[in-house]
Design a protein around this motif. Structure first.
Motif, PDB file in Angstrom:
ATOM      1  N   LEU A  61       0.828  -1.205   0.000  1.00  0.00           N
ATOM      2  CA  LEU A  61       0.000   0.000   0.000  1.00  0.00           C
ATOM      3  C   LEU A  61       0.866   1.261   0.000  1.00  0.00           C
ATOM      4  CD1 LEU A  61      -2.789  -1.052   2.531  1.00  0.00           C
ATOM      5  CD2 LEU A  61      -3.088  -0.632   0.083  1.00  0.00           C
ATOM      6  N   CYS A  62       1.914   1.249   0.823  1.00  0.00           N
ATOM      7  CA  CYS A  62       2.815   2.412   0.897  1.00  0.00           C
ATOM      8  C   CYS A  62       3.586   2.589  -0.405  1.00  0.00           C
ATOM      9  CB  CYS A  62       3.771   2.258   2.068  1.00  0.00           C
ATOM     10  SG  CYS A  62       2.971   2.283   3.693  1.00  0.00           S
ATOM     11  N   GLU A  77       8.664   2.539   6.083  1.00  0.00           N
ATOM     12  CA  GLU A  77       9.295   2.786   7.379  1.00  0.00           C
ATOM     13  C   GLU A  77       9.030   4.192   7.890  1.00  0.00           C
ATOM     14  OE1 GLU A  77      13.218   0.276   7.906  1.00  0.00           O
ATOM     15  OE2 GLU A  77      13.272   1.360   6.014  1.00  0.00           O
ATOM     16  N   ASP A  78       8.682   5.120   6.963  1.00  0.00           N
ATOM     17  CA  ASP A  78       8.417   6.501   7.359  1.00  0.00           C
ATOM     18  C   ASP A  78       7.028   6.684   7.954  1.00  0.00           C
ATOM     19  OD1 ASP A  78      10.922   7.236   6.475  1.00  0.00           O
ATOM     20  OD2 ASP A  78      10.221   7.888   4.498  1.00  0.00           O
ATOM     21  N   VAL A  79       6.124   5.735   7.744  1.00  0.00           N
ATOM     22  CA  VAL A  79       4.739   5.925   8.179  1.00  0.00           C
ATOM     23  C   VAL A  79       4.251   4.837   9.138  1.00  0.00           C
ATOM     24  CG1 VAL A  79       4.150   7.184   6.067  1.00  0.00           C
ATOM     25  CG2 VAL A  79       3.772   4.719   6.158  1.00  0.00           C
ATOM     26  N   LEU A 100       5.812  -1.738  15.981  1.00  0.00           N
ATOM     27  CA  LEU A 100       6.801  -2.583  15.333  1.00  0.00           C
ATOM     28  C   LEU A 100       7.822  -3.098  16.338  1.00  0.00           C
ATOM     29  CD1 LEU A 100       7.927  -3.693  12.652  1.00  0.00           C
ATOM     30  CD2 LEU A 100       9.198  -1.551  12.414  1.00  0.00           C
ATOM     31  N   GLU A 101       8.326  -2.190  17.185  1.00  0.00           N
ATOM     32  CA  GLU A 101       9.353  -2.579  18.145  1.00  0.00           C
ATOM     33  C   GLU A 101       8.803  -3.504  19.223  1.00  0.00           C
ATOM     34  OE1 GLU A 101      11.834   1.585  17.579  1.00  0.00           O
ATOM     35  OE2 GLU A 101      10.864   1.118  19.476  1.00  0.00           O
ATOM     36  N   LYS A 133      14.087  -2.647  -0.054  1.00  0.00           N
ATOM     37  CA  LYS A 133      15.001  -1.551   0.257  1.00  0.00           C
ATOM     38  C   LYS A 133      14.754  -0.325  -0.627  1.00  0.00           C
ATOM     39  CE  LYS A 133      18.716  -4.712   1.662  1.00  0.00           C
ATOM     40  NZ  LYS A 133      18.807  -4.258   3.065  1.00  0.00           N
ATOM     41  N   ALA A 134      13.946  -0.497  -1.670  1.00  0.00           N
ATOM     42  CA  ALA A 134      13.792   0.545  -2.681  1.00  0.00           C
ATOM     43  C   ALA A 134      12.633   1.481  -2.374  1.00  0.00           C
ATOM     44  CB  ALA A 134      13.592  -0.096  -4.054  1.00  0.00           C
ATOM     45  N   ILE A 135      12.720   2.667  -2.929  1.00  0.00           N
ATOM     46  CA  ILE A 135      11.630   3.639  -2.897  1.00  0.00           C
ATOM     47  C   ILE A 135      10.926   3.588  -4.244  1.00  0.00           C
ATOM     48  CG2 ILE A 135      11.033   6.080  -2.727  1.00  0.00           C
ATOM     49  CD1 ILE A 135      13.545   6.440  -1.001  1.00  0.00           C
ATOM     50  N   VAL A 136       9.610   3.386  -4.231  1.00  0.00           N
ATOM     51  CA  VAL A 136       8.848   3.406  -5.477  1.00  0.00           C
ATOM     52  C   VAL A 136       8.884   4.821  -6.027  1.00  0.00           C
ATOM     53  CG1 VAL A 136       6.589   3.045  -6.527  1.00  0.00           C
ATOM     54  CG2 VAL A 136       7.355   1.553  -4.695  1.00  0.00           C
TER      55      VAL A 136
END
Length: 280
Positions: free
Chosen positions: A59-60, A68-70, A76-77, A122-125
């Motif tokens: 979705l992100c 990881e930004d949202v 998560l932790e 690891k990639a940014i869409v």
């Protein structure tokens, strides 16, 4: 136990802005299909309730956001302190989908498939790279992109295309293609792009000349996935020199070496996009 993630309340506006830029509603059919999910799951996503990790990431990515930004990092932790690679290792233990949408059981996944998942995680869409159709003046072999569409989401089978990448700064470009068949090939460097250090700005592949090939040709139906790795220094990967001579189909060890390089180099930028080759 399946890993779940949820949207951080403090990042709701960021996600909503990305959604509005796409022109999508909060349960848009285009978004659902791209992320392979349902209306019910999207409603849970917007309510900040836990959803499956792979769905959250999809979705992100479709919004052009780094998950990881949202993500709610407290959630998560508390569920598990994990690196991104560890999360994807868990994901590979779950059912994954083939390109045609059918379920693929974990035991059927090759190691190359699993490594590709880790790489794309690891990639940014991005929309900073993609294919364009070209027309050729046969007398001069001059290539011009059609202006109606810039970077395309679909291209016709057997069409001639160029692939363009926008670089924010000077650096070395490794461009990988995951073909519909599942093979992972290096297009830059290759005989299509023997030089892979570029100045900032939009670059066009193939490099014609010195490459003898003025275009790529879309020869296989299905989804093409592209990953670009951009780094300020030349990566010390021995297979790059081999690929400069002929586009190399990467094996698991070569993909692992690239992943290890990315992990060691925080300045390496990793971008992802995809497009469909259709019969129309």
């Amino acid at each position: 136990m399946a890993v779940t993630l949820k949207l951080a309340a403090s990042r709701l506006e960021m996600v909503d802005q990305a959604r509005r830029k796409k022109g999508w509603t909060k349960t848009s059919e285009d978004w659902r299909k791209a992320a392979e999910t349902s209306v019910a799951t999207l409603k849970r996503f917007w309510m900040g309730k836990p959803i499956q990790q792979d769905t959250f990431i999809n979705l992100c990515q479709e919004l052009g956001l780094n998950w990881e930004d949202v993500v709610d990092t407290g959630e998560l932790e508390s569920s598990r302190s994990s690196t991104l690679d560890e999360l994807w290792e868990q994901l590979s233990d779950k059912a994954t989908r083939n390109i045609d949408g059918s379920l693929l059981e974990p035991k059927q996944l090759s190691e190359v498939d699993q490594l590709w998942q880790r790489l794309t995680a690891k990639a940014i869409v991005t929309r900073k790279m993609g294919p364009v159709l070209v027309t050729a003046n046969l007398s001069t072999l001059g290539m011009r992109p059609r202006q109606a569409h810039h970077y395309l989401d679909t291209v016709p089978l057997n069409s001639d295309i160029l692939f363009k990448v926008n670089l924010d700064q000077k650096g070395y470009l490794i461009l990988l293609e995951r073909e519909p068949s599942g093979a992972v090939c290096c297009l830059c460097p290759s005989e299509y792009a023997p030089e892979f250090c570029f100045d900032a700005g939009e670059i066009t592949l193939p490099q014609y000349p010195p490459s003898p090939y003025p275009t790529f040709t879309a020869t296989e139906l299905g989804q093409e996935q592209m990953v670009a790795v951009i780094s300020p220094k030349k990566p010390p990967l021995d297979w790059l020199e081999i690929s400069q001579q002929e586009a190399l189909e990467l094996n698991q060890n070569q993909i692992k070496a690239l992943l290890e390089y990315i992990d060691r180099n925080s300045k390496a930028e990793v971008l992802y996009t995809k497009y469909l080759v259709t019969a129309e």
